[in-house]
Design an enzyme around this catalytic site. Structure first.
Site, PDB file in Angstrom:
ATOM      1  N   ILE A   1       0.834  -1.209   0.000  1.00  0.00           N
ATOM      2  CA  ILE A   1       0.000   0.000   0.000  1.00  0.00           C
ATOM      3  C   ILE A   1       0.866   1.255   0.000  1.00  0.00           C
ATOM      4  O   ILE A   1       0.582   2.221  -0.719  1.00  0.00           O
ATOM      5  CB  ILE A   1      -0.971  -0.026   1.187  1.00  0.00           C
ATOM      6  CG1 ILE A   1      -1.987  -1.158   1.008  1.00  0.00           C
ATOM      7  CG2 ILE A   1      -1.687   1.319   1.332  1.00  0.00           C
ATOM      8  CD1 ILE A   1      -2.839  -1.441   2.224  1.00  0.00           C
TER       9      ILE A   1
ATOM     10  N   ALA B   1      -3.497   2.495   8.524  1.00  0.00           N
ATOM     11  CA  ALA B   1      -2.917   1.167   8.755  1.00  0.00           C
ATOM     12  C   ALA B   1      -3.560   0.495   9.968  1.00  0.00           C
ATOM     13  O   ALA B   1      -4.525  -0.248   9.825  1.00  0.00           O
ATOM     14  CB  ALA B   1      -1.397   1.290   8.907  1.00  0.00           C
ATOM     15  N   ARG B   2      -3.042   0.780  11.159  1.00  0.00           N
ATOM     16  CA  ARG B   2      -3.582   0.225  12.386  1.00  0.00           C
ATOM     17  C   ARG B   2      -3.556   1.298  13.468  1.00  0.00           C
ATOM     18  O   ARG B   2      -2.575   2.022  13.625  1.00  0.00           O
ATOM     19  CB  ARG B   2      -2.772  -0.996  12.851  1.00  0.00           C
ATOM     20  CG  ARG B   2      -3.085  -2.282  12.090  1.00  0.00           C
ATOM     21  CD  ARG B   2      -4.492  -2.763  12.401  1.00  0.00           C
ATOM     22  NE  ARG B   2      -4.832  -4.030  11.769  1.00  0.00           N
ATOM     23  CZ  ARG B   2      -5.431  -4.137  10.595  1.00  0.00           C
ATOM     24  NH1 ARG B   2      -5.719  -3.047   9.905  1.00  0.00           N
ATOM     25  NH2 ARG B   2      -5.740  -5.316  10.109  1.00  0.00           N
TER      26      ARG B   2
ATOM     27  N   ASP C   1      -8.187   6.797   9.752  1.00  0.00           N
ATOM     28  CA  ASP C   1      -9.213   5.811   9.415  1.00  0.00           C
ATOM     29  C   ASP C   1      -9.247   4.707  10.453  1.00  0.00           C
ATOM     30  O   ASP C   1     -10.198   3.933  10.511  1.00  0.00           O
ATOM     31  CB  ASP C   1      -8.937   5.218   8.025  1.00  0.00           C
ATOM     32  CG  ASP C   1     -10.032   4.274   7.563  1.00  0.00           C
ATOM     33  OD1 ASP C   1     -11.203   4.706   7.516  1.00  0.00           O
ATOM     34  OD2 ASP C   1      -9.730   3.095   7.270  1.00  0.00           O
TER      35      ASP C   1
ATOM     36  N   GLU D   1     -10.798   1.329  19.096  1.00  0.00           N
ATOM     37  CA  GLU D   1     -11.650   1.410  17.907  1.00  0.00           C
ATOM     38  C   GLU D   1     -12.948   0.654  18.165  1.00  0.00           C
ATOM     39  O   GLU D   1     -12.908  -0.541  18.460  1.00  0.00           O
ATOM     40  CB  GLU D   1     -10.919   0.805  16.715  1.00  0.00           C
ATOM     41  CG  GLU D   1     -11.618   1.046  15.375  1.00  0.00           C
ATOM     42  CD  GLU D   1     -10.794   0.564  14.198  1.00  0.00           C
ATOM     43  OE1 GLU D   1     -11.250  -0.374  13.511  1.00  0.00           O
ATOM     44  OE2 GLU D   1      -9.703   1.109  13.969  1.00  0.00           O
TER      45      GLU D   1
ATOM     46  N   HIS E   1     -12.782   3.215   9.796  1.00  0.00           N
ATOM     47  CA  HIS E   1     -12.060   2.030   9.313  1.00  0.00           C
ATOM     48  C   HIS E   1     -12.712   1.506   8.028  1.00  0.00           C
ATOM     49  O   HIS E   1     -13.128   0.356   7.940  1.00  0.00           O
ATOM     50  CB  HIS E   1     -12.030   0.930  10.385  1.00  0.00           C
ATOM     51  CG  HIS E   1     -10.925  -0.062  10.159  1.00  0.00           C
ATOM     52  ND1 HIS E   1     -10.338  -0.765  11.182  1.00  0.00           N
ATOM     53  CD2 HIS E   1     -10.294  -0.484   9.022  1.00  0.00           C
ATOM     54  CE1 HIS E   1      -9.404  -1.569  10.707  1.00  0.00           C
ATOM     55  NE2 HIS E   1      -9.365  -1.412   9.398  1.00  0.00           N
ATOM     56  N   ILE E   2     -12.763   2.381   7.042  1.00  0.00           N
ATOM     57  CA  ILE E   2     -13.485   2.095   5.808  1.00  0.00           C
ATOM     58  C   ILE E   2     -12.575   2.150   4.586  1.00  0.00           C
ATOM     59  O   ILE E   2     -13.023   1.921   3.449  1.00  0.00           O
ATOM     60  CB  ILE E   2     -14.660   3.100   5.663  1.00  0.00           C
ATOM     61  CG1 ILE E   2     -15.720   2.638   4.655  1.00  0.00           C
ATOM     62  CG2 ILE E   2     -14.132   4.491   5.293  1.00  0.00           C
ATOM     63  CD1 ILE E   2     -16.536   1.489   5.117  1.00  0.00           C
TER      64      ILE E   2
END
Length: 331
Positions: free
Chosen positions: A155, A231-232, A256, A261, A280-281
């Site tokens: 990515i 990412a995370r 994101d 979360e 987170h989309i």
């Protein structure tokens, strides 16, 4: 004995694609009514495979799954699965490593553009009836600015030509791997943070990377810098970021993914005008969701038929005397 597969949760509105793929095995599919640990442990007792998206597949769940041969993640990262325990128990863990490269790279670029143009407050004010060009700081011109990549996997590399197309200079710090063509290498993390006009995160979440964006990393960045994370969430120390944004130590962040979360409804980050949040989309599109479900279920079919998927997360298990399903082909 019939084959049984537990789906803990799924990325699309229904698990229809998974059901279709698993039907080639004649498998019974059980969809968990909730993702709490006790429910998953109870349902896992007689399954041959587990497919999971965001649900936590803990050691308790894995210990209960006494005949399970494989755990398949419908996604890239496997930080929601106790991979070490699965390996000890002889279970093959798989993921889908490259299904959403374009989607996440596009979403990252969108967040960079939106954050640099101060879009969040402007859109909200205009939607509420306002028309104030001076509501936010003057937008940042991206041409000539430095995009610093923390992580140049699939990515991160896909983001490079997108950023270069709008005139950004891309830099990276690649310890132990070659710097991608057209990207300037910097000597270490401190230099990466200091040079960044925009810092974009593209690392997996591991014990080594957890909290890598902490108070010291943020202090090394320019006050005008922007942080983007697709990412995370665990890569960022959330309290440190919140304080840095509130104090103006960096200019903004677009996230994101978050830790925790989702963020609590009253979390301070939700109300800061220099923060953009999406739920987170980044991975999602009509094409990527179908691919994701199909590939994850296909990994299960492969293992249960005795073949080896290409995306084994824990290859050491293949040499383990405790490997479940001795029919698995190792080549």
């Amino acid at each position: 004995m019939s084959i049984k597969v537990l789906i803990t949760d799924h990325p699309a509105s229904t698990p229809d694609v998974e059901r279709e793929v698993l039907s080639t095995l004649g498998a019974e599919v059980v969809v968990a009514p909730s993702t709490d640990e006790a429910t998953l442990a109870e349902l896992a007792g007689d399954v041959d495979a587990i497919i999971t998206c965001f649900a936590k597949v803990t050691d308790r769940v894995l210990d209960a799954a006494v005949r399970c041969r494989t755990v398949a993640r419908t996604g890239v990262g496997v930080d929601n699965i106790d991979v070490a325990r699965a390996t000890q128990l002889g279970m093959i863990v798989t993921n889908v490593p490259e299904y959403c490269t374009d989607e996440v790279a596009d979403h990252t670029l969108m967040l960079i553009l939106a954050l640099s143009r101060r879009l969040g407050p402007l859109v909200a004010d205009t939607a509420a009836g306002g028309w104030d060009r001076n509501l936010t700081p003057v937008p940042m011109r991206l041409r000539g600015k430095t995009l610093a990549l923390l992580g140049t996997g699939t990515i991160g590399r896909a983001l490079i030509p997108r950023a270069q197309a709008i005139g950004m200079d891309v830099v990276a710090c690649n310890r132990g791997r070659a710097t991608p063509p057209g990207v300037r290498s910097v000597p270490g993390l401190a230099a990466l943070f200091a040079e960044a006009d925009v810092l974009s995160l593209h690392l997996p979440l591991t014990p080594e990377t957890e909290g890598i964006i902490d108070r010291s990393a943020l202090a090394a960045m320019k006050p005008s810098a922007l942080l983007v994370n697709t990412a995370r969430g665990g890569l960022v120390d959330t309290p440190s970021l919140t304080e840095a944004l509130a104090a103006g130590e960096i200019a903004g962040a677009a996230l994101d993914v978050t830790e925790p979360e989702p963020l609590p409804a009253a979390h301070r980050l939700r109300g800061l005008p220099n923060v953009l949040l999406t739920p987170h989309i980044a991975f999602s599109s009509d094409g990527s969701l179908a691919d994701l479900s199909r590939f994850a279920a296909g990994n299960v079919v492969g293992v249960l038929r005795g073949s080896l998927p290409s995306s084994v997360v824990n290859p050491d298990v293949l040499e383990s005397p405790g490997l479940r399903g001795k029919g698995v082909t190792h080549s």
